[in-house]
Design a protein around this motif. Sequence first.
Motif, mmCIF file in Angstrom:
data_model
loop_
_atom_site.group_PDB
_atom_site.id
_atom_site.type_symbol
_atom_site.label_atom_id
_atom_site.label_comp_id
_atom_site.label_asym_id
_atom_site.label_seq_id
_atom_site.Cartn_x
_atom_site.Cartn_y
_atom_site.Cartn_z
ATOM 1 N N SER A 178 0.821 -1.212 0.000
ATOM 2 C CA SER A 178 0.000 0.000 0.000
ATOM 3 C C SER A 178 0.853 1.260 0.000
ATOM 4 N N LEU A 181 2.766 1.579 -3.470
ATOM 5 C CA LEU A 181 1.862 1.916 -4.567
ATOM 6 C C LEU A 181 1.783 3.429 -4.759
ATOM 7 N N GLN A 205 -8.571 6.791 -10.454
ATOM 8 C CA GLN A 205 -8.644 5.345 -10.653
ATOM 9 C C GLN A 205 -7.692 4.893 -11.754
ATOM 10 N N THR A 208 -4.208 4.921 -10.333
ATOM 11 C CA THR A 208 -4.059 3.789 -9.412
ATOM 12 C C THR A 208 -3.876 2.489 -10.183
ATOM 13 N N ASN A 209 -4.681 2.302 -11.203
ATOM 14 C CA ASN A 209 -4.597 1.084 -12.008
ATOM 15 C C ASN A 209 -3.258 0.981 -12.731
ATOM 16 N N ARG A 212 -0.816 -0.136 -10.156
ATOM 17 C CA ARG A 212 -1.132 -1.531 -9.810
ATOM 18 C C ARG A 212 -0.602 -2.487 -10.867
ATOM 19 N N ASP A 213 -0.884 -2.201 -12.126
ATOM 20 C CA ASP A 213 -0.457 -3.087 -13.206
ATOM 21 C C ASP A 213 1.064 -3.151 -13.318
ATOM 22 N N MET A 355 -9.213 3.274 -2.922
ATOM 23 C CA MET A 355 -8.556 2.832 -4.148
ATOM 24 C C MET A 355 -7.258 2.084 -3.876
ATOM 25 N N LYS A 358 -8.028 -1.497 -2.446
ATOM 26 C CA LYS A 358 -8.499 -2.415 -3.493
ATOM 27 C C LYS A 358 -7.329 -2.853 -4.382
ATOM 28 N N ALA A 359 -6.495 -1.892 -4.779
ATOM 29 C CA ALA A 359 -5.357 -2.205 -5.639
ATOM 30 C C ALA A 359 -4.350 -3.090 -4.916
ATOM 31 N N THR A 360 -4.154 -2.857 -3.616
ATOM 32 C CA THR A 360 -3.224 -3.668 -2.820
ATOM 33 C C THR A 360 -3.653 -5.124 -2.818
ATOM 34 N N GLU A 362 -5.473 -6.592 -5.021
ATOM 35 C CA GLU A 362 -5.335 -7.147 -6.381
ATOM 36 C C GLU A 362 -3.871 -7.483 -6.699
#
Length: 366
Positions: A178, A181, A205, A208-209, A212-213, A355, A358-360, A362
Motif C-alpha cells: 500500500s 503503490l 482510478q 491507481t490502475n 497496480r499493473d 482505491m 483495493k489495488a493492494t 489485487e
Amino acid sequence: MNNFDVTRRSAMKLLAAGAGVLAAPSIIRPAFAQSKVVNITTYDKFVPQSFIDQFQKDTGIEVRIRLTDDQGKQYNLLTAEGAAPSTDIVTVTGHRLSQFMKSNLLSSLDTTRLKNWGKLAAAYKGAPQLTVDGKTFGVPLLAGFEGLVRNTEYAKASDSWAIMFDDENKNLTSYIVSDFLSIVMRYQGNDGDYVTYGDKPEVAQAATNQARDFLIQHKDKVRKYYDAGSELQQMLVNEDIYLAQAWSGPAAKLIMDGHPIEISVPKEGTFGFLYSFNIVNNAPNADAAYTFLDAILSSPEIGAAMTRQSGFSSAFDGVDKVLDEKERAALSLPPEQVERIQFFSSVNRDMKNEMIDKATAEIKSA
C-alpha cells in the motif's frame, strides 16, 4: 475542518529538528493521579522501557502497552469499541488524523494540562499537522519518511526508484504494497497522495490502475511483501533482500547498529509523516493519560531514547545534543534529498484509502 499543507521547507525543519538518549531522568511527580493505569496502543520501540520503569516508580501509574503495526488496525479497533474504548492513548500519523476525527475517536488536547508542552522543538510548536479549527489533537512524537533502502555491499547506488524494477534485482526487493503503490504513482508522474483528485475520481482510478499493473508486472523482483519494520530489518540483516522501500526509522536503526545500509530519497521524490500520541475520546483513564504525556515531554533524553530505539527523528527540543555523531549521521539526508519529501496530506483520504486498499489486494492476489 482546516487542512494544512506542510511545505518542503517545513519538512526540512521537521526532519532536522530531531536529528539530534539513554538516560532515565526522574520524572516530576503530579500532585494527584485519579487513576493508576494508562493503556497505550503504539508501535514497537516507540516507548523506552527505561522511561516506563521510571514513570511507574515516580507516579504509581501502571503503563500497559498494546502493540500495533498498522493505522487501519487501530482505527478498526477503536471504531468497534465505540463509546467504551479499552485504550487511553493511540499513536496516529498526521495524515490519518481526519479519519479518526470523523468517527469521533479522538479528544482535543488541553495543552494547559501539559506543563512541558513548551519543550517541543521549535519546528513542532503549533503542530500544524495536528491542529484542526484551532484545536490540537495530539502530542508530536517522531517524524519520518518513505525511503529507498539498499545493502551497500551488494546493491548498486541509484538516484531513482527504477532500481527496484531492475532485472538484476529479481527476488531481492521488498516493500509494503500500500505504501509503495503511492510512491510508484509518483514515480510514474501521478499524484500518489490523491490531493488533486477530489473531483476527478476517474483520473485517480486510472493512475491507481497504472501503478497496480506496473507492480504486478514486476512481482518477480519481490522476495516478500512485509508489514512490520522488524520484519524488514530481519530480511536485510539476513541478506534475503538487497533493496527495499522502507520507513526511515527501521533503516536508520540498522545504520546506527553498524549494518551496511543506506537510505535515500530518489529524484522522483517520496512522502513524509509525523507520528503523535493522541488521547482517545471517552478514554477510561484520561487523567493518567495527561500525566503520561506530560512526563514523556519532560526531557530531551527521553526523546533521544525514542529515536535510538525507533530510528525516527524526535519532535522534542535538544535531542540532537544528546545523540552522538554516528546517530545524528544515521538520521541525516543531503539537503537536496530532504527537498524531495512531501508530507502526506489529509485531503481525499477516503478516496485514497478505498482505491489503494483495493489495488493492494489485487496486487497480492495476482
